[in-house]
Enzyme design. Structure first.
Site, PDB file in Angstrom:
ATOM      1  N   ASN A  45      33.316 -20.476  17.412  1.00 36.22           N
ATOM      2  CA  ASN A  45      34.262 -19.442  17.012  1.00 36.22           C
ATOM      3  C   ASN A  45      35.009 -18.812  18.175  1.00 36.22           C
ATOM      4  OD1 ASN A  45      34.169 -19.171  14.044  1.00 36.22           O
ATOM      5  ND2 ASN A  45      31.981 -19.058  14.489  1.00 36.22           N
TER       6      ASN A  45
ATOM      7  N   SER B 211      39.763 -21.522  14.265  1.00 35.61           N
ATOM      8  CA  SER B 211      39.422 -22.247  13.053  1.00 35.61           C
ATOM      9  C   SER B 211      39.985 -21.528  11.849  1.00 35.61           C
ATOM     10  CB  SER B 211      37.915 -22.385  12.953  1.00 35.61           C
ATOM     11  OG  SER B 211      37.306 -21.110  12.977  1.00 35.61           O
TER      12      SER B 211
ATOM     13  N   THR C 288      33.132 -18.396  -3.703  1.00 33.80           N
ATOM     14  CA  THR C 288      32.641 -19.150  -2.564  1.00 33.80           C
ATOM     15  C   THR C 288      33.808 -19.534  -1.696  1.00 33.80           C
ATOM     16  OG1 THR C 288      31.620 -21.182  -1.878  1.00 33.80           O
ATOM     17  CG2 THR C 288      32.912 -21.276  -3.890  1.00 33.80           C
TER      18      THR C 288
ATOM     19  N   THR D  79      37.138 -28.111   6.970  1.00 37.44           N
ATOM     20  CA  THR D  79      37.767 -27.450   8.138  1.00 37.44           C
ATOM     21  C   THR D  79      36.791 -27.586   9.308  1.00 37.44           C
ATOM     22  OG1 THR D  79      36.979 -25.320   7.285  1.00 37.44           O
ATOM     23  CG2 THR D  79      39.279 -25.865   6.895  1.00 37.44           C
TER      24      THR D  79
ATOM     25  N   LYS E 146      33.201 -27.040   0.470  1.00 35.75           N
ATOM     26  CA  LYS E 146      33.499 -27.002   1.905  1.00 35.75           C
ATOM     27  C   LYS E 146      33.231 -25.595   2.409  1.00 35.75           C
ATOM     28  CE  LYS E 146      36.455 -25.533   3.916  1.00 35.75           C
ATOM     29  NZ  LYS E 146      37.114 -24.336   4.508  1.00 35.75           N
TER      30      LYS E 146
ATOM     31  N   GLU F  84      28.051 -22.935  10.783  1.00 39.62           N
ATOM     32  CA  GLU F  84      28.508 -23.088  12.164  1.00 39.62           C
ATOM     33  C   GLU F  84      27.371 -22.821  13.150  1.00 39.62           C
ATOM     34  OE1 GLU F  84      33.244 -22.177  11.512  1.00 39.62           O
ATOM     35  OE2 GLU F  84      31.938 -20.537  12.136  1.00 39.62           O
TER      36      GLU F  84
END
Lengths: 406, 406
Positions: free
Chosen positions: B401, B406, B190, B153, B179, B277
């Site tokens: 963000n 997202s 997770t 993603t 991921k 991120e």
């Protein structure tokens, strides 16, 4: 840029409280970084303090002194927190009291010291104590704005609240200041805040009033979830405006004072959020329909601390799935998500575990673009309710905390 | 920009696992956003899933199906999390299984569905199911890189780990992908991760291996403290490389496999942090000398979640007072701060509740400027120890963000 109405009101003087300040060069040049409060004899003082295990040296000293005396002086420096400073730090906090006691001819136990600023560096004790006499020389009643300015760190503006009220023909004053913008998640206390009234209140009731009002004000705000080492909130009742001492909660005057104090404390706490580091939005989070206050607070803080919720609000993006996720990971047991409802102001975003049928992205975006908004959650399983105040997470929060040491 | 070594290794094929993918246009055009795993008959599969109360519809379906069958297919879409989607979302997750069951002539219970992406929007179920046949048509053994890419993603790179090992003359393979980059604080699970081996392992031991290794890998990482609604980690043992089934932890082969799996899982988990991120630093936080694992983790996560610690590290500012504050507010009872010691790599910053005598700002700054660092805390009151991995908080975290959904 602080959010919404942050104007400093007329700061009414409190009979029995004098304030002095001086430039002690604790960290910066050319600013009054040392503030002294002088309290009339017979004043009653209560304090609540941080629960951080690494609490600052002055917090230790304050707690000890409050056990044994009615304080006559408060001494506050900004620029250095005197926390994480070990035995030397404790000796410095005591040295400040000893020096001020010499200059004022009282016992060192009658002095409460406070520090705020960088953690982990030793106080420049000689410069600080050298500033005490100049601060004493400037003592006067009408200096609350000076005090509010003198205790600032990363605050962009001084914070104050002040009300006058009448009971039995006597006019009383309640005036207070606060400071703080980052490392804000007070736990049983706050950053620094000082509120004083000239009403006559017994020592026990001063403590009770402080505890009750802190729990709906400073204990309900968060900027970044970081509980400071130095949080301290002090309530003073000098009794100098006259009247018979209030010593029972059944005294009708108690309710009046509780009401005024609650407003003053909430205002001082909310000003910290409005001036939160990098804040562009002021967010009220109310969780209702809970089994108890604890679970309402757990969920409200989970939302308030979520970096994803905070950045979405900064972006005015009604990405409400992030709010649901934060409710879901708050650790509250046996939540039935099918019963949970969520609103942004008057716009219902979530019902029965999914998007509300009549929800539109446009309606959500309208609320999210406002400078102030209410996130309301109903858990649908009880009558408990609580409210927490927070702000968004912006580029400027990172900039402020990455660019220089605060 | 991911931090440190994030290269994709040679992804060895796992006998008994085939992978297909297709463009289903779930959210974006021109990307393979639908991935199917086909598992050989007799494979044993275990899963652990998010503890978020708002867990996604496919998580509900996965848990139910794992109760009753040995799955033969996994189907994963990116772009939409199918979480916070109520009864319609559940029906869509089931519809995906029903359609795939029709195409493959098995029971829908033998299919595990997974979704990742935006929370709170309904799956485009027709486009998704239309992609199933093309994905089946592309099934092949050597497609682990396609799978790692297909489930991304906000990840900036595909994440994989792969090892081969020999037991009793047989070469086995352990290959996995993961991921995730934001909304990362897995709780018992997770983000999405799939690990497969062709070693023969009983169903009970597959579950045990997964639980043991998740607890030192995916359950020890955090980017932003936000536990996702969709966290899922799957371990598959196909047994297709041969050998007698391992069904006891006393079997000497169990220890070999546990060792390999631990390395693979830690690598997959740490890759998520390295690609966190906005991450510019990879931070290992070890807390030792605790009374128990829980308090070591509480303090490690308190440091890992502190926006003030994370921004200081982003700025390479050795503002270690913020680390002490985070230790202090972690909620661990009766901490004796005089016994706490803290190091940045080999540089001792804190001793006896204050700065270490030989600490210098230069030494601290040197470590803080590195791309990777260890924060080590010794609580001085027991033998427990635990480690958590995290990254810093940068402008880009806010940008990622706040700028798009997202």
């Amino acid at each position: 840029m602080a959010v919404g109405d942050v104007t400093m009101p007329q700061m009414h003087v409190v009979k029995g409280v004098k304030i002095g300040s001086a430039e002690a060069y604790v960290r910066y040049q050319n600013r009054r970084d040392l503030v002294i409060f002088e309290l009339a004899e017979g004043s009653h003082v209560a304090g609540v303090f941080t629960q951080n295990a690494f609490c600052a040296a002055p917090v230790h000293v304050c707690k000890a002194h409050l056990q044994v005396t009615n304080p006559r002086y408060l001494v506050i420096n900004t620029g250095n927190a005197n926390a994480g400073t070990g035995k030397v730090g404790l000796a410095n906090a005591e040295a400040t009291c000893i020096k001020l006691a010499e200059l004022t001819n009282i016992s060192q136990n009658e002095i409460l010291p406070f520090s705020t600023g960088v953690i982990g560096e030793q106080l420049p004790i000689e410069r600080l104590t050298a500033g005490l006499q100049p601060a004493l020389d400037s003592l006067k009643e009408d200096a609350w704005l000076d005090a509010a300015t003198g205790i600032m760190t990363t605050d962009t503006l001084p914070k104050g609240a002040s009300e006058q009220f009448e009971i039995d023909g006597i006019t009383y004053t309640m005036t207070g200041i606060s400071k703080g913008a980052g490392m804000i998640r007070p736990n049983m206390a706050t950053m620094l805040s000082y509120v004083a009234t000239d009403a006559p209140i017994s020592r026990e009731l001063v403590q009770l009033l402080l505890k009750e009002t802190v729990n709906v004000s400073f204990n309900r705000i968060t900027v970044d979830g970081d509980t400071s080492t130095n949080d301290s909130c002090i309530l003073i009742a000098t009794g100098q405006a006259g009247g018979i001492e209030i010593s029972s909660i059944d005294d009708s005057r108690y309710a009046v004072i509780l009401d005024v104090l609650t407003r003053v404390m909430k205002r001082l706490a909310q000003l910290i959020i409005r001036d939160g580091e990098g804040a562009t939005k002021f967010i009220t989070i109310t969780v209702e329909g809970g089994l108890n206050t604890q679970e309402c607070c757990d969920i409200a803080y989970s939302i308030a601390h979520s970096p994803l919720v905070k950045t979405a609000i900064f972006a005015s993006d009604p990405n409400w799935g992030r709010i649901l996720a934060a409710i879901g990971y708050a650790g509250v047991k046996n939540l039935d998500v099918e019963k949970i409802q969520v609103w942004l102001d008057d716009v219902q975003i979530c019902k029965d575990g999914g998007a509300a049928a009549d929800y539109t992205e446009e309606a959500g975006a309208r609320v999210m673009s406002q400078a102030e908004m209410l996130i309301r959650v109903n858990l649908g399983r009880g009558d408990a309710k609580d409210t927490v105040y927070t702000c968004d997470l912006s580029y400027d929060y990172v900039k402020i905390n990455a660019d220089y040491r605060s």
